[in-house]
Structures are given as structure tokens and as C-alpha cells.
Write a protein that holds these residues in place. Structure first.
Motif, PDB file in Angstrom:
ATOM      1  N   UNK A 115     -16.307  34.801 -10.918  1.00  0.00           N
ATOM      2  CA  UNK A 115     -17.164  35.869 -11.453  1.00  0.00           C
ATOM      3  C   UNK A 115     -16.338  36.806 -12.328  1.00  0.00           C
ATOM      4  N   UNK A 116     -16.900  37.138 -13.481  1.00  0.00           N
ATOM      5  CA  UNK A 116     -16.232  38.059 -14.416  1.00  0.00           C
ATOM      6  C   UNK A 116     -17.260  39.046 -14.962  1.00  0.00           C
ATOM      7  N   UNK A 117     -16.907  40.311 -14.997  1.00  0.00           N
ATOM      8  CA  UNK A 117     -17.831  41.312 -15.526  1.00  0.00           C
ATOM      9  C   UNK A 117     -17.083  42.491 -16.126  1.00  0.00           C
ATOM     10  N   UNK A 118     -17.739  43.195 -17.038  1.00  0.00           N
ATOM     11  CA  UNK A 118     -17.137  44.380 -17.671  1.00  0.00           C
ATOM     12  C   UNK A 118     -18.226  45.396 -17.994  1.00  0.00           C
ATOM     13  N   UNK A 119     -17.818  46.631 -18.038  1.00  0.00           N
ATOM     14  CA  UNK A 119     -18.753  47.713 -18.325  1.00  0.00           C
ATOM     15  C   UNK A 119     -18.048  48.750 -19.203  1.00  0.00           C
ATOM     16  N   UNK A 120     -18.767  49.217 -20.209  1.00  0.00           N
ATOM     17  CA  UNK A 120     -18.186  50.191 -21.141  1.00  0.00           C
ATOM     18  C   UNK A 120     -19.254  51.220 -21.494  1.00  0.00           C
ATOM     19  N   UNK A 121     -19.040  52.495 -21.106  1.00  0.00           N
ATOM     20  CA  UNK A 121     -19.966  53.581 -21.408  1.00  0.00           C
ATOM     21  C   UNK A 121     -19.235  54.632 -22.245  1.00  0.00           C
ATOM     22  N   UNK A 122     -19.905  55.063 -23.299  1.00  0.00           N
ATOM     23  CA  UNK A 122     -19.297  56.056 -24.183  1.00  0.00           C
ATOM     24  C   UNK A 122     -20.375  57.013 -24.677  1.00  0.00           C
ATOM     25  N   UNK A 123     -20.046  58.315 -24.632  1.00  0.00           N
ATOM     26  CA  UNK A 123     -20.983  59.337 -25.089  1.00  0.00           C
ATOM     27  C   UNK A 123     -20.240  60.303 -26.006  1.00  0.00           C
ATOM     28  N   UNK A 124     -20.814  60.544 -27.174  1.00  0.00           N
ATOM     29  CA  UNK A 124     -20.289  61.512 -28.132  1.00  0.00           C
ATOM     30  C   UNK A 124     -21.390  62.519 -28.440  1.00  0.00           C
ATOM     31  N   UNK A 125     -21.102  63.798 -28.259  1.00  0.00           N
ATOM     32  CA  UNK A 125     -22.079  64.843 -28.550  1.00  0.00           C
ATOM     33  C   UNK A 125     -21.462  65.976 -29.336  1.00  0.00           C
ATOM     34  N   UNK A 126     -22.203  66.460 -30.327  1.00  0.00           N
ATOM     35  CA  UNK A 126     -21.735  67.567 -31.161  1.00  0.00           C
ATOM     36  C   UNK A 126     -22.885  68.547 -31.362  1.00  0.00           C
ATOM     37  N   UNK A 127     -22.619  69.826 -31.135  1.00  0.00           N
ATOM     38  CA  UNK A 127     -23.632  70.859 -31.336  1.00  0.00           C
ATOM     39  C   UNK A 127     -23.077  72.029 -32.116  1.00  0.00           C
ATOM     40  N   UNK A 128     -23.905  72.630 -32.949  1.00  0.00           N
ATOM     41  CA  UNK A 128     -23.462  73.749 -33.776  1.00  0.00           C
ATOM     42  C   UNK A 128     -24.624  74.715 -33.974  1.00  0.00           C
ATOM     43  N   UNK A 129     -24.363  75.985 -33.726  1.00  0.00           N
ATOM     44  CA  UNK A 129     -25.376  77.023 -33.883  1.00  0.00           C
ATOM     45  C   UNK A 129     -24.760  78.219 -34.597  1.00  0.00           C
ATOM     46  N   UNK A 130     -25.484  78.748 -35.569  1.00  0.00           N
ATOM     47  CA  UNK A 130     -25.013  79.940 -36.282  1.00  0.00           C
ATOM     48  C   UNK A 130     -26.210  80.803 -36.663  1.00  0.00           C
ATOM     49  N   UNK A 131     -26.002  82.120 -36.668  1.00  0.00           N
ATOM     50  CA  UNK A 131     -27.057  83.056 -37.040  1.00  0.00           C
ATOM     51  C   UNK A 131     -26.428  84.294 -37.659  1.00  0.00           C
ATOM     52  N   UNK A 132     -27.052  84.798 -38.706  1.00  0.00           N
ATOM     53  CA  UNK A 132     -26.579  86.004 -39.387  1.00  0.00           C
ATOM     54  C   UNK A 132     -27.777  86.879 -39.727  1.00  0.00           C
ATOM     55  N   UNK A 133     -27.738  88.138 -39.295  1.00  0.00           N
ATOM     56  CA  UNK A 133     -28.820  89.082 -39.572  1.00  0.00           C
ATOM     57  C   UNK A 133     -28.225  90.389 -40.092  1.00  0.00           C
ATOM     58  N   UNK A 134     -28.839  90.916 -41.140  1.00  0.00           N
ATOM     59  CA  UNK A 134     -28.394  92.172 -41.742  1.00  0.00           C
ATOM     60  C   UNK A 134     -29.588  93.092 -41.928  1.00  0.00           C
ATOM     61  N   UNK A 135     -29.438  94.350 -41.521  1.00  0.00           N
ATOM     62  CA  UNK A 135     -30.524  95.325 -41.633  1.00  0.00           C
ATOM     63  C   UNK A 135     -29.912  96.620 -42.143  1.00  0.00           C
ATOM     64  N   UNK A 136     -30.355  97.083 -43.299  1.00  0.00           N
ATOM     65  CA  UNK A 136     -29.862  98.334 -43.873  1.00  0.00           C
ATOM     66  C   UNK A 136     -31.042  99.203 -44.280  1.00  0.00           C
ATOM     67  N   UNK A 137     -30.836 100.489 -44.279  1.00  0.00           N
ATOM     68  CA  UNK A 137     -31.889 101.412 -44.669  1.00  0.00           C
ATOM     69  C   UNK A 137     -31.549 102.815 -44.197  1.00  0.00           C
ATOM     70  N   UNK A 138     -32.443 103.753 -44.469  1.00  0.00           N
ATOM     71  CA  UNK A 138     -32.272 105.147 -44.069  1.00  0.00           C
ATOM     72  C   UNK A 138     -33.607 105.690 -43.587  1.00  0.00           C
ATOM     73  N   UNK A 139     -33.567 106.418 -42.471  1.00  0.00           N
ATOM     74  CA  UNK A 139     -34.774 107.042 -41.943  1.00  0.00           C
ATOM     75  C   UNK A 139     -34.390 108.363 -41.294  1.00  0.00           C
ATOM     76  N   UNK A 140     -35.204 109.367 -41.500  1.00  0.00           N
ATOM     77  CA  UNK A 140     -34.974 110.671 -40.891  1.00  0.00           C
ATOM     78  C   UNK A 140     -35.828 110.779 -39.634  1.00  0.00           C
ATOM     79  N   UNK A 141     -35.180 111.029 -38.508  1.00  0.00           N
ATOM     80  CA  UNK A 141     -35.851 111.071 -37.212  1.00  0.00           C
ATOM     81  C   UNK A 141     -35.932 112.502 -36.685  1.00  0.00           C
ATOM     82  N   UNK A 142     -36.687 112.657 -35.618  1.00  0.00           N
ATOM     83  CA  UNK A 142     -36.864 113.954 -34.974  1.00  0.00           C
ATOM     84  C   UNK A 142     -36.299 113.902 -33.561  1.00  0.00           C
ATOM     85  N   UNK A 143     -35.653 114.964 -33.145  1.00  0.00           N
ATOM     86  CA  UNK A 143     -35.191 115.055 -31.756  1.00  0.00           C
ATOM     87  C   UNK A 143     -36.413 115.273 -30.862  1.00  0.00           C
TER      88      UNK A 143
END
Length: 223
Positions: A115-143
Motif C-alpha cells: 500500500x502506498x499513499x500521499x497527501x498534500x494540502x496547501x492554503x494561501x490567503x492574502x487580505x488587504x484593507x485601506x480607508x482614508x477620510x478627510x473632513x474640513x470646514x468651519x462652524x461657530x458653536x454655542x456653549x
């Protein structure tokens, strides 16, 4: 009657859920404007010029410190995030078995039992996440509130209407008086518990959104 009432209740629940999904609300401190409590004028009975109830020094620092004072917030928010993940898993296995001797069997027959047998398991995973947010402005508030430690709770709203469209900007947060610059201005990066909401009303904003029924079906779709 009970069926009709149950159907109406279910419809209300669904519509309320849709409304919450369609227009998520930022928890901006309300109200967005405040005025000092009106003081009734009471003639002085002690004959003194100084009256503590309405006293405000003539030569005091003009920095905002009381309910109703205004502070200009320079909004300069920039958020950038990036994440990368790489995973590699490899596993190999082999099996080789043979029988060298059995009673009443020759070498040719024994060779077939190997009897002869072989097994080969291989897993390759790649993940990438990116986020960019910009908020500019002017507002006059009240205490709107002064905390026991002297910090100021500020809140404000700005509405700009052009044609049939209205742009709305709301802001609230906690300001340390020591960060207030000349002219009663402070950058949003020095404000604690910031809440910023930019929204609008009108045809321009309506066409940029998804209808409530389509959004409802998208929220329950498993795909």
C-alpha cells in the motif's frame, strides 16, 4: 380585528426599522443653540454700584467661558487606516506499507498487497484593507453647558440653502478652555467627544440615496 391589528403593528415595526436604516443619526448634543437664562431686573436695595447677580468684569479676558458664549470650531479631521494580512499553510503526508511474508503466498502475490499513499494540502490567503477620510470646514458653536471642571460643552448647527437644496452641518463636543485660541477658535482635533454630522435635504440628496424599499430588501438579502 386581531389579525388587522397584528398586521398593522408588524408594518409599523418594519417601517421604523427601515427609517432607522435609511437615516442613521449622529448623536449631536441637543439643543444646538443656547441662550443665557433671562434675568429679571430687580432694583438694588443696598445702594451699592456693584451687583453680583449681573456682574461681568469690564476688562476680563474675552475668552468664552459662559453659557451662550460662542466658539469657532475649525474642523480638520483626517482618518487613515491600512491593514494587510498574508497567510500560508502547507501540510504534506505520505504512507508506504508492504508485507514481506505470509504463509501459503509467494513473492508475486505478496507484492500486490503493498500500500502506498500521499497527501498534500496547501492554503494561501492574502487580505488587504485601506480607508482614508478627510473632513474640513468651519462652524461657530454655542456653549450649552459648563461642566464642574470648567470644560465647555459646545454645540452648533449651520444650514445653507441654495435653490431647492439645503446643506446641514452639525457639531458638538467638549472643549478645554486652555485650548481656545485668540478670537475664540479651537481646532476639532483638540475637542473631546466630537460629534460631526453633514447631511442635507432636497432633490440633489434624494437622487444620491437608495430608496427605502430597495434598502430594506438589500438588508435582508443573503447575497
Amino acid at each position: 380585528m386581531n389579525k388587522l391589528l397584528g398586521s398593522s403593528l408588524a408594518a409599523c415595526i418594519v417601517l421604523s426599522g427601515c427609517a432607522a436604516t435609511i437615516a442613521p443619526k449622529v448623536d449631536v448634543v441637543e439643543p444646538t443653540q443656547a441662550r443665557p437664562s433671562p434675568q429679571a431686573y430687580v432694583p438694588a436695595n443696598n445702594g451699592a454700584i456693584f451687583q453680583g447677580a449681573g456682574y461681568r468684569p469690564l476688562y476680563e479676558n474675552p475668552r468664552a467661558r459662559m453659557v451662550g458664549d460662542v466658539i469657532t470650531i475649525v474642523i480638520s479631521e483626517s482618518i487613515s487606516a491600512k491593514q494587510e494580512n498574508t497567510s500560508t499553510i502547507e501540510k504534506k503526508a505520505s504512507l508506504d506499507a508492504s508485507i514481506s511474508a505470509l504463509p501459503l503466498m509467494n513473492a508475486t502475490q505478496l507484492a500486490k498487497l503493498g500500500a502506498t499513499g500521499s497527501n498534500n494540502n496547501k492554503f494561501d490567503g492574502t487580505g488587504k484593507t485601506s480607508a482614508t477620510n478627510t473632513f474640513t470646514g468651519t462652524i461657530t458653536t454655542t456653549v450649552v453647558e459648563v461642566l464642574p471642571n470648567g470644560h465647555l460643552i459646545v454645540s452648533g448647527e449651520k444650514q445653507i440653502g441654495v435653490g431647492q437644496n439645503v446643506d446641514i452641518l452639525r457639531f458638538s463636543g467638549q472643549v478645554d478652555p486652555n485650548t481656545i485660541q485668540p478670537g475664540n477658535s479651537v481646532t476639532s482635533t483638540q475637542v473631546a467627544n466630537v460629534r460631526v454630522e453633514q447631511t442635507g435635504r432636497g432633490a440633489k440628496h434624494d437622487v444620491q440615496g437608495i430608496g427605502w424599499l430597495a434598502r430594506f430588501f438589500l438588508s435582508i438579502s443573503p447575497f
